[in-house]
Design an enzyme around this catalytic site. Sequence first.
Site, PDB file in Angstrom:
ATOM      1  N   LYS A   1     -51.565 -30.785  73.270  1.00 11.06           N
ATOM      2  CA  LYS A   1     -52.230 -29.510  73.562  1.00 11.06           C
ATOM      3  C   LYS A   1     -52.828 -29.481  74.971  1.00 11.06           C
ATOM      4  O   LYS A   1     -53.344 -30.485  75.459  1.00 11.06           O
ATOM      5  CB  LYS A   1     -53.343 -29.264  72.524  1.00 11.06           C
ATOM      6  CG  LYS A   1     -52.848 -29.371  71.080  1.00 11.06           C
ATOM      7  CD  LYS A   1     -53.967 -29.147  70.071  1.00 11.06           C
ATOM      8  CE  LYS A   1     -53.505 -29.431  68.666  1.00 11.06           C
ATOM      9  NZ  LYS A   1     -53.517 -30.860  68.313  1.00 11.06           N
TER      10      LYS A   1
ATOM     11  N   TYR B   1     -58.215 -35.318  72.668  1.00 15.25           N
ATOM     12  CA  TYR B   1     -58.524 -36.366  71.678  1.00 15.25           C
ATOM     13  C   TYR B   1     -58.625 -37.734  72.354  1.00 15.25           C
ATOM     14  O   TYR B   1     -59.117 -38.690  71.756  1.00 15.25           O
ATOM     15  CB  TYR B   1     -57.450 -36.456  70.584  1.00 15.25           C
ATOM     16  CG  TYR B   1     -57.231 -35.221  69.750  1.00 15.25           C
ATOM     17  CD1 TYR B   1     -58.113 -34.136  69.792  1.00 15.25           C
ATOM     18  CD2 TYR B   1     -56.125 -35.131  68.906  1.00 15.25           C
ATOM     19  CE1 TYR B   1     -57.885 -33.005  69.025  1.00 15.25           C
ATOM     20  CE2 TYR B   1     -55.894 -34.013  68.131  1.00 15.25           C
ATOM     21  CZ  TYR B   1     -56.768 -32.942  68.194  1.00 15.25           C
ATOM     22  OH  TYR B   1     -56.522 -31.827  67.426  1.00 15.25           O
TER      23      TYR B   1
ATOM     24  N   ASP C   1     -49.140 -34.907  65.530  1.00 19.24           N
ATOM     25  CA  ASP C   1     -49.898 -33.898  66.266  1.00 19.24           C
ATOM     26  C   ASP C   1     -51.053 -34.570  67.005  1.00 19.24           C
ATOM     27  O   ASP C   1     -51.893 -35.232  66.392  1.00 19.24           O
ATOM     28  CB  ASP C   1     -50.459 -32.861  65.283  1.00 19.24           C
ATOM     29  CG  ASP C   1     -51.276 -31.788  65.994  1.00 19.24           C
ATOM     30  OD1 ASP C   1     -50.707 -30.744  66.350  1.00 19.24           O
ATOM     31  OD2 ASP C   1     -52.497 -32.007  66.204  1.00 19.24           O
TER      32      ASP C   1
ATOM     33  N   PHE D   1     -56.291 -42.964  57.803  1.00 26.99           N
ATOM     34  CA  PHE D   1     -56.070 -44.274  58.416  1.00 26.99           C
ATOM     35  C   PHE D   1     -55.574 -45.252  57.349  1.00 26.99           C
ATOM     36  O   PHE D   1     -55.414 -46.429  57.595  1.00 26.99           O
ATOM     37  CB  PHE D   1     -57.365 -44.800  59.060  1.00 26.99           C
ATOM     38  CG  PHE D   1     -57.753 -44.050  60.321  1.00 26.99           C
ATOM     39  CD1 PHE D   1     -57.000 -44.176  61.482  1.00 26.99           C
ATOM     40  CD2 PHE D   1     -58.864 -43.218  60.349  1.00 26.99           C
ATOM     41  CE1 PHE D   1     -57.338 -43.489  62.643  1.00 26.99           C
ATOM     42  CE2 PHE D   1     -59.216 -42.521  61.503  1.00 26.99           C
ATOM     43  CZ  PHE D   1     -58.448 -42.664  62.652  1.00 26.99           C
TER      44      PHE D   1
ATOM     45  N   HIS E   1     -54.943 -25.087  73.438  1.00 26.98           N
ATOM     46  CA  HIS E   1     -55.829 -25.625  72.408  1.00 26.98           C
ATOM     47  C   HIS E   1     -56.833 -24.612  71.853  1.00 26.98           C
ATOM     48  O   HIS E   1     -57.227 -24.696  70.703  1.00 26.98           O
ATOM     49  CB  HIS E   1     -56.580 -26.839  72.983  1.00 26.98           C
ATOM     50  CG  HIS E   1     -57.017 -27.808  71.932  1.00 26.98           C
ATOM     51  ND1 HIS E   1     -57.003 -29.166  72.130  1.00 26.98           N
ATOM     52  CD2 HIS E   1     -57.483 -27.620  70.676  1.00 26.98           C
ATOM     53  CE1 HIS E   1     -57.447 -29.772  71.022  1.00 26.98           C
ATOM     54  NE2 HIS E   1     -57.744 -28.856  70.141  1.00 26.98           N
TER      55      HIS E   1
ATOM     56  N   GLN F   1     -51.956 -22.784  65.523  1.00 29.51           N
ATOM     57  CA  GLN F   1     -52.594 -23.853  64.744  1.00 29.51           C
ATOM     58  C   GLN F   1     -54.065 -23.510  64.541  1.00 29.51           C
ATOM     59  O   GLN F   1     -54.796 -23.327  65.512  1.00 29.51           O
ATOM     60  CB  GLN F   1     -52.447 -25.195  65.476  1.00 29.51           C
ATOM     61  CG  GLN F   1     -52.939 -26.363  64.640  1.00 29.51           C
ATOM     62  CD  GLN F   1     -52.855 -27.707  65.346  1.00 29.51           C
ATOM     63  OE1 GLN F   1     -53.855 -28.434  65.443  1.00 29.51           O
ATOM     64  NE2 GLN F   1     -51.686 -28.057  65.854  1.00 29.51           N
TER      65      GLN F   1
ATOM     66  N   ASN G   1     -51.840 -46.062  51.835  1.00 30.50           N
ATOM     67  CA  ASN G   1     -51.594 -45.491  50.497  1.00 30.50           C
ATOM     68  C   ASN G   1     -51.791 -43.975  50.489  1.00 30.50           C
ATOM     69  O   ASN G   1     -51.034 -43.232  49.847  1.00 30.50           O
ATOM     70  CB  ASN G   1     -52.479 -46.169  49.442  1.00 30.50           C
ATOM     71  CG  ASN G   1     -53.974 -45.955  49.691  1.00 30.50           C
ATOM     72  OD1 ASN G   1     -54.428 -46.019  50.841  1.00 30.50           O
ATOM     73  ND2 ASN G   1     -54.745 -45.691  48.655  1.00 30.50           N
TER      74      ASN G   1
END
Length: 323
Positions: free
Chosen positions: A84, A55, A50, A272, A117, A190, A275
């Site tokens: 978006k 961004y 997404d 980021f 958006h 969203q 794990n």
Amino acid sequence: MSSKQQFVALSDGHFIPALGFGTYKPNEVPKSKSVEATKLAIGVGYRHIDTAYVYHVEEEIGQAIQSKIKAGDVKREDMFITTKLWCTCFRPELVRPSLEKSLKNLQLDYVDLYIMHFPVPMKSGNNDFPADGQGKLLLDTVDFCATWEALETCKDAGLVKSIGVSNFNHRQLERILNKPGLKYKPVCNQVECHIYNNQSKLLDYCKSKDIVLVAFGALGTQRYKECVDQNSPVLLNDPVLCDVAKKNKRSPALIALRYLVQRGVVPLAQSFKENEMKENLQVFEFQLSSEDMKTLEGLNKNFRYLPVKCFADHPEYPYSEEY
């Protein structure tokens, strides 16, 4: 598609992977991190990515996707990519050029999902947040129903498979659904959704209209200084959530995600760290008891980490409504 993923059916016959990877990045994080994180996410099994024009990482996301396709790790048709339409491009004639710009950035022929958006149109131009001399946002008066018609033509042109919205309240959704000549209804909405703001009324409404609720901020956001009040409660430290996590021998993050998945919400998780990405995919490996679900339900306080107050003066500001 990856065996690690489950899918949710959209009203137009397409399927959205039931867990997505979010790519919002604050200014202090270098753009190279977005390429690296997206490659890692695809590598561990995410197929739903997404992003958004605003961004400013579409190019990096595109690089990551293309490098994984070229390496033979994934095929384009295995991926579900969302981007978006930003609020400065709501005038109908700006919609397709804006989508085409995003497609160029992403190095794609089509996106799987294109969404509006925010229901608040702003003055078009080169600035994402156009403001007057006093720093007040320059808003526009475009009817988002006209914007929606332009999205429908993008779908007809094959530039996008599904179309939806973000941050709409139920009255705004109703306006699109009742629009004369509606060709395609929004497949999703969203919104910010997590244990502190579980959106139960909006979720019930969306389910009744066959609209999937996609959750951003599912883990209480990344708490970036530029947009989240640093005095707000840290969701993953919630003692009740931590108790449920302990009881289920899972992390608080996994419990927070499972709570949403079990209610039919599609959460977006962002990290980021490899794990954490891997761990979040374990959301499909267990179930919460109805007792645990009820306990988590009790944590709701209709609290928003991202109230986007800069839009509060606009008549289309969505959060003035209860849901």
